[in-house]
Design an enzyme around this catalytic site. Sequence first.
Site, PDB file in Angstrom:
ATOM      1  CG  ASP A 165      49.066  42.680  41.196  1.00 48.53           C
ATOM      2  OD1 ASP A 165      48.660  42.345  40.058  1.00 48.53           O
ATOM      3  OD2 ASP A 165      50.199  43.132  41.413  1.00 48.53           O
ATOM      4  CB  CYS A 188      84.429  32.042  44.987  1.00 46.89           C
ATOM      5  SG  CYS A 188      83.805  31.569  43.363  1.00 46.89           S
ATOM      6  CB  CYS A 210      79.612  32.121  40.265  1.00 41.55           C
ATOM      7  SG  CYS A 210      80.842  31.142  41.143  1.00 41.55           S
ATOM      8  CE  LYS A 236      42.502  46.386  38.593  1.00 36.74           C
ATOM      9  NZ  LYS A 236      43.530  45.375  38.327  1.00 36.74           N
ATOM     10  CE1 TYR A 296      38.089  39.238  41.094  1.00 31.52           C
ATOM     11  CE2 TYR A 296      36.168  39.784  39.773  1.00 31.52           C
ATOM     12  CZ  TYR A 296      37.493  39.403  39.860  1.00 31.52           C
ATOM     13  OH  TYR A 296      38.204  39.186  38.719  1.00 31.52           O
ATOM     14  CB  CYS A 311      80.761  30.170  44.826  1.00 32.18           C
ATOM     15  SG  CYS A 311      80.480  31.926  45.098  1.00 32.18           S
ATOM     16  CD  GLU A 323      34.106  44.433  44.743  1.00 30.24           C
ATOM     17  OE1 GLU A 323      34.909  43.726  44.104  1.00 30.24           O
ATOM     18  OE2 GLU A 323      32.886  44.441  44.540  1.00 30.24           O
ATOM     19  CE  LYS A 375      46.509  49.580  38.590  1.00 31.62           C
ATOM     20  NZ  LYS A 375      46.770  49.448  37.162  1.00 31.62           N
ATOM     21  CB  CYS A 428      82.687  34.360  41.078  1.00 34.09           C
ATOM     22  SG  CYS A 428      81.645  34.576  42.520  1.00 34.09           S
TER      23      CYS A 428
HETATM   24  S1  IVH Z   1      35.628  43.242  38.665  1.00 36.16           S
HETATM   25  C1  IVH Z   1      34.280  44.047  34.359  1.00 36.16           C
HETATM   26  N1  IVH Z   1      36.753  43.226  41.015  1.00 36.16           N
HETATM   27  O1  IVH Z   1      41.053  43.250  37.560  1.00 36.16           O
HETATM   28  C2  IVH Z   1      34.687  44.034  35.762  1.00 36.16           C
HETATM   29  N2  IVH Z   1      38.103  42.774  39.128  1.00 36.16           N
HETATM   30  O2  IVH Z   1      41.121  44.945  35.151  1.00 36.16           O
HETATM   31  C3  IVH Z   1      35.236  42.746  36.124  1.00 36.16           C
HETATM   32  N3  IVH Z   1      40.434  42.287  39.655  1.00 36.16           N
HETATM   33  O3  IVH Z   1      40.467  40.783  35.154  1.00 36.16           O
HETATM   34  C4  IVH Z   1      36.260  42.815  37.126  1.00 36.16           C
HETATM   35  N4  IVH Z   1      40.264  42.501  41.828  1.00 36.16           N
HETATM   36  O4  IVH Z   1      41.450  40.082  37.324  1.00 36.16           O
HETATM   37  C5  IVH Z   1      36.940  43.080  39.701  1.00 36.16           C
HETATM   38  N5  IVH Z   1      37.620  43.214  43.162  1.00 36.16           N
HETATM   39  C6  IVH Z   1      37.796  43.057  41.852  1.00 36.16           C
HETATM   40  C7  IVH Z   1      39.047  42.728  41.297  1.00 36.16           C
HETATM   41  C8  IVH Z   1      39.155  42.606  39.927  1.00 36.16           C
HETATM   42  C9  IVH Z   1      41.074  42.236  40.826  1.00 36.16           C
HETATM   43  C10 IVH Z   1      41.086  42.097  38.345  1.00 36.16           C
HETATM   44  C11 IVH Z   1      40.440  41.028  37.523  1.00 36.16           C
HETATM   45  C12 IVH Z   1      40.122  41.631  36.196  1.00 36.16           C
HETATM   46  C13 IVH Z   1      40.951  42.860  36.205  1.00 36.16           C
HETATM   47  C14 IVH Z   1      40.247  43.917  35.411  1.00 36.16           C
END
Ligand code: IVH
Length: 680
Positions: free
Chosen positions: A138, A426, A439, A136, A244, A444, A134, A331, A423
């Site tokens: 942000d 200006c 500034c 991850k 998720y 400006c 999946e 990552k 500045c």
């Molecule tokens: S599973 C124990 N799936 O990553 C596993 N987490 O570092 C529970 N996150 O707090 C997390 N995408 O905010 C999972 N597809 C995904 C995710 C995900 C982002 C974030 C989530 C979690 C953090 C864990």
Amino acid sequence: MVEEPDDNPYVRDPNTSFSPVEDLSEAAAREQVRDLREALEYHDYRYYVANDPVVADRTYDALFDRLAALEEAFDLDDENSPTRRVGGEPLDELETVEHVAPLLSLQSSGDAAEIREFDRRIRDAVGDVAYSAEPKFDGFSVEVVYEDGAFERAVTRGDGQEGEDVSANVRTIGSVPLHLSDAPDFLAVRGEVYMPRSGFQALNERRIERGEEPFANPRNAAAGTVRLLDPGTVADRPLDVFFYDVIDTSATLTAQTEAFDLLRDLGFRVNDRTTVVDDVEAVIDYRDRLVAARDDLEYEVDGVVAKVVDFEKREELGSTARHPRWAFAYKFPARTGETTVERIVVQVGRTGKLTPVALLDPVDLQGVTISRATLHNAAQIRELGVREGSTVRIERAGDVIPEVVEVVEGGGADDDFTMPETCPVCDGTVVQEGEHHYCTNASCPAQLRRSLRHFCSRDAMDVEGVGTEAADQLVESGLVESLADLYRLDADDLAALDGWGERSAENLLAGLEASKDVDLGTFVYALGIRHVGSERARALAAAFSLDDLMDASVDDLLTVEDVGPEVAEAVVSHFDAEANVETVERLLDAGVTPERRDRGTELDGLTVVFTGSVPGYTRSELTELLETHGASVTSSVSGETDYLVVGENPGQRKRERAEEEGVETLDPEAFEERILSRLD
Ligand code: IVH
């Protein structure tokens, strides 16, 4: 897939010419409310989750307005009504709530060897496994709980054991279901709230226009928004969510694929890039493909998560105190590179903020050539020890402007760099606020577009027709070089601008003419002094004449309620800048006459509540009218209320409260006679 409601008149080709609310019996109203809610929830699902709306926006709006009118008229409140998507009452604080199950973190690394090692440990312990791969996301994680199929609460991650109750805010997100059909009695799900890139950019534009600091990145924007106390503001911000995880308290699920199907079937928004793969090499491929696609996605992704699919195997693997042993976040590579700083220059942003920027020997960061990177502020330069000629490491996170994160070689205390005292654009006065420099010249060139729009905005001088595009044109054409130039515009010059005609030119000039007669508080607000919003401007105008305000010292200003040192400094430095004083003088010369308009006192001490609508006025017009004459308008009836004004389509609850409390009620005519007639 959520099924279309049967026998609901508001789903397919709904008729939106409704009979008057007052013709409905209580029972008929309840029935209509039920149907409208069901239909609107379905439409939310089709629009926000399935991406395949059934009705036009206009139809949706008509259904929504009808529901809101019925809820108000028949006092049919429900915190899970689609009408709550636009926000509820502001909160004083967020309450702390325990999670259904602790929210653990993930083992993570950007090194392929480490995810292979993770995979080896898994196979040693439980044999062959499949992984759910999946993105991850942000963003900002939340737990959402449903009881008897109804949205019960949404809680932030917090410390993993307990978080903050952000229910009212999460309800405003259109893709979050308010009700589930065929759901277990109790269901907790987890997901990641994020701000789509396009919405993030638009939000930052608006913030800059209002003189507010833009958010550094979509994640910060999402996190800041989810924790706001006013759900109304949250509703105006573009948030979305991917779910998720299901927390399966009754252990009915046996695999991640089932959890995912359950989420999808119940109408939760899930990410369609999620997939199942047979081995760790496929996870690595999946991650590489996602790295290549990351810039094209509407959401930020900082890696992929590999999760063992089979729940029995998860059980066997177990968790440490910090993370499950069955999941791993692989990552993305940080977008970093090394290069040399050729020069440090200072840039002025649209809020007037001065930012030191490193001009770099161009370097390629994963396909993007970088030749400048922000150094944020003078303190950062000192801390990092950056100087011209240093070899530095730069990093680009998501969409964000690249930044210098470290000096690799040739650093040291930099004696060469100091922030300019004036500045660079200006030559106006520069002031320091905390770590940042600004500034102060509202005219400006770097800030002029924003100042212009602010000056002309509704709560300021209220000159119609100076939106983003017009402000850009006025500045670019050179017709406006300072706010005061607005009043020297002539019809021929304006009509010659692209897309303008005689009519729009005349309208703008008429608007400008009409704006000259202005309340002092409004004028002070329009000047765009840092930290001076409309309330404070009014307080300043009540305490000082314009001349006195321009001469006031910090100590003088501190005597005004709601003015602290930061605000006082901002006012003093604003009028220390010669350019700003000149702007005021030129505005006055052009015929702008700010005058202190005393608040009326005719209605002093009177407390009024409205229910239903008074013909000829909007609620906000009435509120402003009464408040400027000394009355207070509140939203609920109490022993303190003097009158309840009962307009058309009134609510029942307020009337009942008025009766209980012995509060006098007025119909619109009595309201005219008893209250409005007291005003000049
Ligand atoms: S599973 C124990 N799936 O990553 C596993 N987490 O570092 C529970 N996150 O707090 C997390 N995408 O905010 C999972 N597809 C995904 C995710 C995900 C982002 C974030 C989530 C979690 C953090 C864990």
